[in-house]
Design an enzyme around this catalytic site. Structure first.
Site, PDB file in Angstrom:
ATOM      1  N   HIS A  96      -4.517  -1.213   7.085  1.00  0.00           N
ATOM      2  CA  HIS A  96      -4.987  -0.469   5.918  1.00  0.00           C
ATOM      3  C   HIS A  96      -6.236  -1.149   5.357  1.00  0.00           C
ATOM      4  O   HIS A  96      -6.339  -2.369   5.354  1.00  0.00           O
ATOM      5  CB  HIS A  96      -3.878  -0.405   4.850  1.00  0.00           C
ATOM      6  CG  HIS A  96      -4.216   0.575   3.768  1.00  0.00           C
ATOM      7  ND1 HIS A  96      -5.077   0.257   2.742  1.00  0.00           N
ATOM      8  CD2 HIS A  96      -3.841   1.862   3.565  1.00  0.00           C
ATOM      9  CE1 HIS A  96      -5.203   1.316   1.955  1.00  0.00           C
ATOM     10  NE2 HIS A  96      -4.467   2.306   2.443  1.00  0.00           N
ATOM     11  N   GLU A 168      -8.914   7.278   7.694  1.00  0.00           N
ATOM     12  CA  GLU A 168      -8.923   7.144   6.239  1.00  0.00           C
ATOM     13  C   GLU A 168     -10.245   6.484   5.817  1.00  0.00           C
ATOM     14  O   GLU A 168     -10.354   5.252   5.790  1.00  0.00           O
ATOM     15  CB  GLU A 168      -7.732   6.297   5.785  1.00  0.00           C
ATOM     16  CG  GLU A 168      -7.586   6.280   4.278  1.00  0.00           C
ATOM     17  CD  GLU A 168      -6.245   5.720   3.836  1.00  0.00           C
ATOM     18  OE1 GLU A 168      -5.403   6.509   3.404  1.00  0.00           O
ATOM     19  OE2 GLU A 168      -6.045   4.495   3.920  1.00  0.00           O
TER      20      GLU A 168
HETATM   21  P1  PGA Z   1      -4.893   7.719  -1.990  1.00  0.00           P
HETATM   22  O1  PGA Z   1      -4.510   6.457  -1.087  1.00  0.00           O
HETATM   23  O2  PGA Z   1      -4.117   8.882  -1.484  1.00  0.00           O
HETATM   24  O3  PGA Z   1      -4.539   7.322  -3.378  1.00  0.00           O
HETATM   25  O4  PGA Z   1      -6.383   7.924  -1.815  1.00  0.00           O
HETATM   26  C1  PGA Z   1      -4.336   6.579   0.271  1.00  0.00           C
HETATM   27  C2  PGA Z   1      -4.214   5.226   0.921  1.00  0.00           C
HETATM   28  O5  PGA Z   1      -4.846   4.262   0.469  1.00  0.00           O
HETATM   29  O6  PGA Z   1      -3.476   5.087   1.903  1.00  0.00           O
END
Ligand code: PGA
Length: 258
Positions: A96, A168
């Site tokens: 992450h 992401e």
């Molecule tokens: P968010 O976070 O949905 O608040 O943008 C997603 C993540 O960091 O996995």
């Protein structure tokens, strides 16, 4: 039947009691969707055991937010993969961006953790994504290519293993100051690029049968449908919006109706 993924990343935001409470508030309503949607709650380490108890008797799943790459040993403060399996985890979030940024986690470390997950039959949820600066400098393609090559180096995937990859973009995560909205065209383009890169390190057969691609970054019930328009996207990794019972239920319902 194709299954969609709802992955709640609760980060360090809920206590064990708060995590159990949110599971208790939602589990009855989620039960009717649990065959169409793989719902995975990822609380903090200390909440895993209590959450496993709360999830008993359902087909809702438990994931950890991290794991260490060694099976056992002198690794103060780390958690062994086997202990995650024993507590009832099936999934682990790896790489992450918050860990990459705050704890200097590298692609090489993600690779070692990925290998550890595979040894213990834990399903990895590998997060990939570029920072705002990398995007502004037009380097996103290079960054993602490097992440895929280094995170998936020497990976041998058995036919009974599952793999989830989450695109992401760091700049789209809701907690990041000035989080920006991504266009669907960008999501589509990045998705295709990541899958193309993956096809160079993972067999096509595996990608077709055992691989799932999801999107993360400010996903909620108001925009989830848009991301699902992208052909390969099969769900979301959700942070902030996964802290509210109504939002969890609304998103899982959207996924079940695909
Ligand atoms: P968010 O976070 O949905 O608040 O943008 C997603 C993540 O960091 O996995």
């Amino acid at each position: 039947m194709k299954k969609f993924y709802f992955i709640a990343n609760w980060k360090m935001k809920l206590s064990p009691e708060g995590s159990v409470e949110l599971i208790s508030e939602t589990k009855k309503k989620l039960k009717k969707f649990q065959d169409q949607v793989e719902v995975i709650f990822c609380p903090s380490f200390l909440a895993l055991s209590a959450c496993a108890q709360a999830l008993k008797g359902t087909k809702l799943h438990l994931g950890a937010q991290n794991v260490f790459w060694q099976d056992r040993g002198s690794c103060t403060g780390e958690v062994a993969p086997e202990d995650l399996v024993r507590v009832g985890c099936q999934y682990v979030i790896l790489g992450h961006s918050e860990r990459r940024k705050n704890l200097a986690e590298t692609n090489e470390m993600v690779n070692k953790k990925l290998l550890a997950c595979l040894r213990h039959k834990l399903i990895p949820i590998v997060c990939l994504g570029e920072t705002l600066q990398e995007r502004q400098e037009g380097k996103e393609a290079l960054v993602l290519e490097k992440q895929v090559q280094e995170c998936f180096k020497n990976i041998v995937l058995e036919s009974d293993q599952q793999l989830i990859v989450c695109y992401e973009p760091v700049w789209a995560i809701s907690d990041n100051l000035g989080a920006r909205e991504i266009t669907i065209d960008d999501v589509e383009q990045m998705t295709q690029m990541i899958i193309q890169n993956l096809s160079e390190v993972v067999s096509v057969d595996f990608l077709e049968k055992n691989f799932h691609f999801i999107y993360g970054g400010s996903v909620d019930s108001s925009n989830l449908n848009n991301f699902l328009l992208v052909d390969k996207i099969e769900g979301g990794l959700v942070g902030a919006a996964s802290l509210k019972a109504e939002e969890i239920i609304a998103m899982v319902k959207i996924l079940a109706n695909q």
